[in-house]
Design an enzyme around this catalytic site. Structure first.
Site, PDB file in Angstrom:
ATOM      1  N   ARG A 304      20.439  14.490  -3.271  1.00  0.00           N
ATOM      2  CA  ARG A 304      19.586  13.968  -2.196  1.00  0.00           C
ATOM      3  C   ARG A 304      18.966  15.118  -1.399  1.00  0.00           C
ATOM      4  O   ARG A 304      17.855  15.000  -0.883  1.00  0.00           O
ATOM      5  CB  ARG A 304      20.353  12.999  -1.294  1.00  0.00           C
ATOM      6  CG  ARG A 304      19.454  12.208  -0.367  1.00  0.00           C
ATOM      7  CD  ARG A 304      20.205  11.135   0.415  1.00  0.00           C
ATOM      8  NE  ARG A 304      20.276   9.852  -0.246  1.00  0.00           N
ATOM      9  CZ  ARG A 304      19.295   8.943  -0.252  1.00  0.00           C
ATOM     10  NH1 ARG A 304      18.152   9.174   0.372  1.00  0.00           N
ATOM     11  NH2 ARG A 304      19.441   7.802  -0.869  1.00  0.00           N
ATOM     12  N   GLU A 704      20.318   5.498   8.328  1.00  0.00           N
ATOM     13  CA  GLU A 704      20.425   6.958   8.307  1.00  0.00           C
ATOM     14  C   GLU A 704      19.226   7.718   8.864  1.00  0.00           C
ATOM     15  O   GLU A 704      19.404   8.737   9.537  1.00  0.00           O
ATOM     16  CB  GLU A 704      20.690   7.441   6.873  1.00  0.00           C
ATOM     17  CG  GLU A 704      22.024   6.987   6.322  1.00  0.00           C
ATOM     18  CD  GLU A 704      22.139   7.308   4.851  1.00  0.00           C
ATOM     19  OE1 GLU A 704      21.581   6.560   4.033  1.00  0.00           O
ATOM     20  OE2 GLU A 704      22.755   8.332   4.529  1.00  0.00           O
TER      21      GLU A 704
END
Ligand code: MTE
Ligand code: LUZ
Ligand code: MOS
Length: 750
Positions: A304, A704
């Site tokens: 990520r 997030e």
């Protein structure tokens, strides 16, 4: 009438695992952990511990009937160390006793002798010694090597961001009850009930259907219970299975801080090239991730990081290399943002340094390079429904940023010992698990004969309000009052093979599965309603309770409809499965469409420094956040505010420190400072609404992304320091603690 979680919290009426009444005969288990960072176990002496009155047994690796492995990636992810210990805090044994106090006391009497081996604690040293979790990965776009030639400005540097402790209010905990026929019922504070079930079955060498995991809610998680709740539950299950007694494991705050992993510290080297207008032509970056001792989720997190290497900017030539380095610290793990924030910090550092070299405000470079519709990310996917420019523009317009910048300039000109600054932080976060197979969920919906509704799905409530969002989806789909809907505990006997509640997609995935299940029930109900009200099922709708024919309310209400459906033997239960369409990724080419969509946003963070003392305040944060059509506007606002404060904490106050032996020094909240209500700035959030066909009811994931607005706090502080000490060259090492600010204010540039 069913109250929501927020109301229960406010009343003090919500229950957590530690609030559950303890059954008679409950035993308490306390792990015995390694006191050294790296070594070989030479002997374990249990005699003194076993002699403690109340100690029932002490379990070692050899007592594990099945696999001694609690991970998904490598063999070294053991439940209990066998020969080698690889970090301070690694469990070696489990003391089981009649009380928590005895278990803890006896754990202190287990004597382990080691042959100590060399240990490494930082990523660059580990890299130099060839200690890696996996081979490096490289994402590239365009041709970086060629592009340097066209650049008017090239700067190089490094950036380091630190670890972060999760500080969930509820520490790691599990209680396991033995059931008849070799079954186990597990209450675990986990984001991944499916994984806890699978790992316990592996450790005990039994079928998964023997293990029922139930999660009512968590007292916060933030990624810290995605992978790392599993071991404690497995220890309790090991003891419960063997002793056929209920067993509880619960860490206290200090243990939790010392024994569990944190956000990964990163060390990064960057090189950025721009033309003289400020357009970024090339960006090269190498990320050294401090993984800790075993893989855990580090490789997914590292991936990520690569996906977010260019954040919300278009950079035509990029080469991003990512290396997961093995050190002798507790395995670092998921934390809100999952590697994305570390990538964004490195790029903002590069932009800041380039701006300083060009004598322009970093905002000029940021603005000039914002992503536009159709431009590709470094993994080939083009930006679709790109909101980067709109968020930036709306932030400037609505919050009058030029006027605020002017006010700051005036203030700084008139004050020699106080300085203010404002920094902008655009974000872009990809929504989906990057492991494509995890993008699935299922839901089981029952309508009872009295008209009340029960929803089970794979979403774990951890304070993010996912249950309330699911209720909203069910209520709107069925056309009834939300008060009728109860979202059940998350339970592996009702929902199989659930993915973790993580990657911000809890509501997206489970909400869509819930919607599909409700639609299935609705279909049957419409046939019944057409019989009652006349007309065809297609003419029927249920709107805020009454049954409508061609949109007009009839005499039939929800209760009557459900009771008729029951009497006419129409199914009132349904199960549905949802898999995110059109996501894929090819790791051999590092190309694909890994995300269903992206979330955008932009923040302006303002700070003020007292240049005598080095103390500072984050005085205000203004945000335009790409919210979609919210399922629960108050919850989304809370997620944005909480995320920002958590991100600011990571960038400013929160400093994880170890001694030279790898012992955590910051193992309490007196040494580890986190932001509190008094630290929190005024936060003004405006949501950019719009359609999002890629998520349930046009909503957008929110969990997030807002954390990354906090990165603006670091750069605002750097700007304010430079307003006082223009010669200071920032080293880009976060967090920017008050101590570091004070040193920077008086460091000379020569
Ligand atoms: N909010 C609260 N109050 N508590 C939490 O533990 N975890 C965050 C975020 N917001 C968290 C939170 C993280 S890391 C994630 S991935 C998402 O919530 C998970 O929930 P969602 O997928 O339902 O948004
Ligand atoms: N967990 C995971 C995550 O397993 N895969 C992901 O892509 C992810 N992203 C964010 C947070 N947790
Ligand atoms: Mo969140 S880091 O995906 O649990």
């Amino acid at each position: 009438m069913h109250a929501n979680d927020t109301d229960l919290h406010a009343q003090g009426a919500s229950t957590f695992i530690d609030d559950m009444p303890e059954p008679a005969g409950l035993l308490h288990a306390c792990p015995v952990v390694s006191g050294i960072a790296h070594g070989l176990i030479e002997s374990i002496d249990l005699n003194d511990a076993l002699a403690c009155p109340g100690v029932v047994t002490i379990l070692l690796a050899k007592d594990i009937p099945g696999g001694n492995n609690i991970g998904n990636v490598e063999a070294g992810e053991v439940l209990l160390a066998e020969q080698e210990v690889v970090y301070q805090g690694q469990p070696v044994a489990v003391v089981v006793a009649e009380s928590d106090a005895v278990a803890r006391q006896a754990a202190g009497l287990v004597r382990i002798c080691y042959k100590e081996l060399p240990a490494v604690f930082d990523a660059r040293t580990a890299h130099a010694q060839g200690l890696h979790i996996a081979p490096p990965r490289i994402f590239s776009l365009g041709d970086v090597d060629q592009a340097w030639r066209d650049c008017d400005v090239i700067v190089e540097g490094s950036a380091a961001s630190g670890a972060q402790e999760h500080v969930y209010l509820e520490t790691q905990v599990a209680v396991v009850y033995p059931l008849e026929n070799e079954g186990l019922k597990v209450f675990s504070a986990t984001q991944s009930p499916g994984m806890v079930q699978r790992v316990i079955a592996r450790v005990l060498d039994c079928a998964m259907n023997r293990v029922e995991v139930d999660v009512l809610r968590l007292g916060g998680a933030f990624g810290g219970k995605e992978e790392q709740a599993t071991g404690w539950a497995a220890m309790a299950a090991l003891a419960a299975g063997r002793l056929q007694k209920p067993v509880k494991v619960r860490l206290n705050r200090g243990e939790d801080m010392r024994w569990t992993g944190k956000r990964h510290p990163y060390d990064s080297d960057f090189k950025i090239g721009l033309d003289k207008t400020g357009r970024i032509l090339a960006y090269e970056v190498c990320f050294y991730q401090n993984a800790g001792a075993v893989a855990d989720l580090s490789l997914a997190i590292l991936e990520r990081t690569l996906f977010h290497a260019s954040n919300s900017y278009f950079i035509p030539n990029v080469r991003a290399t990512a290396i997961s380095c093995r050190t002798h610290l507790p395995p670092n793990t998921a934390f809100r943002g999952f590697g994305g924030p570390q990538a964004m910090f490195a790029l903002e550092a590069a932009i800041f340094k380039a701006a300083a070299a060009m004598h322009v405000d970093p905002a000029h470079i940021q603005r000039w390079n914002l992503l536009q519709e159709g431009q590709p990310f470094p993994y080939g996917m083009p930006a679709e429904n790109c909101r980067a420019q709109r968020c930036w523009q709306q932030l400037h317009d609505r919050f009058d940023l030029p006027r605020r910048q002017q006010a700051i300039d005036n203030f700084n000109a008139g004050h020699s010992l106080e300085k203010k600054a404002l920094a902008l932080m655009p974000i872009c976060f990809g929504i989906s698990f990057t492991a494509t197979f995890l993008n699935q969920a299922s839901a089981l919906v029952h309508v009872y004969a009295d008209g009340s509704v029960s929803v089970s799905c794979g979403a774990v409530e951890m304070g993010q309000g996912v249950k309330e969002k699911i209720r909203h989806v069910a209520a709107r789909t069925l056309g009834i009052d939300k008060a009728r809907i109860k979202v059940e505990s998350t339970n592996t006997a009702r929902i199989a093979n659930m993915s973790p509640t993580a990657a911000s997609v809890g509501a997206d995935l489970n909400g869509q599965a819930t919607l599909l299940a409700c639609q299935r029930i609705l279909q049957g109900l419409k046939t019944v309603a057409a019989r009652l009200a006349g007309g065809e099922p297609e003419q029927i709708s249920i709107e805020q309770e009454p049954v409508c024919l061609d949109g007009r309310p009839t005499a039939t209400g929800w209760n009557k409809l459900v009771s008729e459906a029951y009497l006419s033997r129409t199914p009132l239960s349904a199960h549905a499965h949802y898999a995110t369409p059109k996501v894929f990724f090819d790791r051999s080419t590092e190309r694909g469409r890994p995300f269903a969509y992206h979330v955008y946003g932009c923040a302006a963070v303002e700070v003020a420094i007292d240049c005598l003392r080095g103390t500072y305040r984050v005085t205000g944060v203004s945000i335009v956040h790409d919210g979609g059509r919210s399922l629960a506007p108050d919850i989304d606002r809370g997620q944005v505010e909480g995320g920002v404060v958590q991100g600011l904490g990571w960038m400013t106050l929160e400093e994880v420190r170890h001694d030279g032996q790898g012992r955590l020094l910051t193992d309490s909240l007196t040494a580890y400072k986190i932001p509190d209500l008094y630290f929190a700035p005024d936060i003004a959030v405006e949501f950019l609404d719009g359609d999002n066909p890629a998520a349930v009811m046009h909503s957008k994931a929110v969990g997030e992304p807002p954390l990354m607005y906090g990165i603006g706090g670091y750069f605002a502080l750097v700007k304010a320091i430079r307003a006082f000490n223009p010669d200071w060259q920032p080293g880009f090492s976060a967090p920017m603690t008050p101590e570091k600010v004070l040193l920077a204010l008086y460091e000379c540039g020569c």
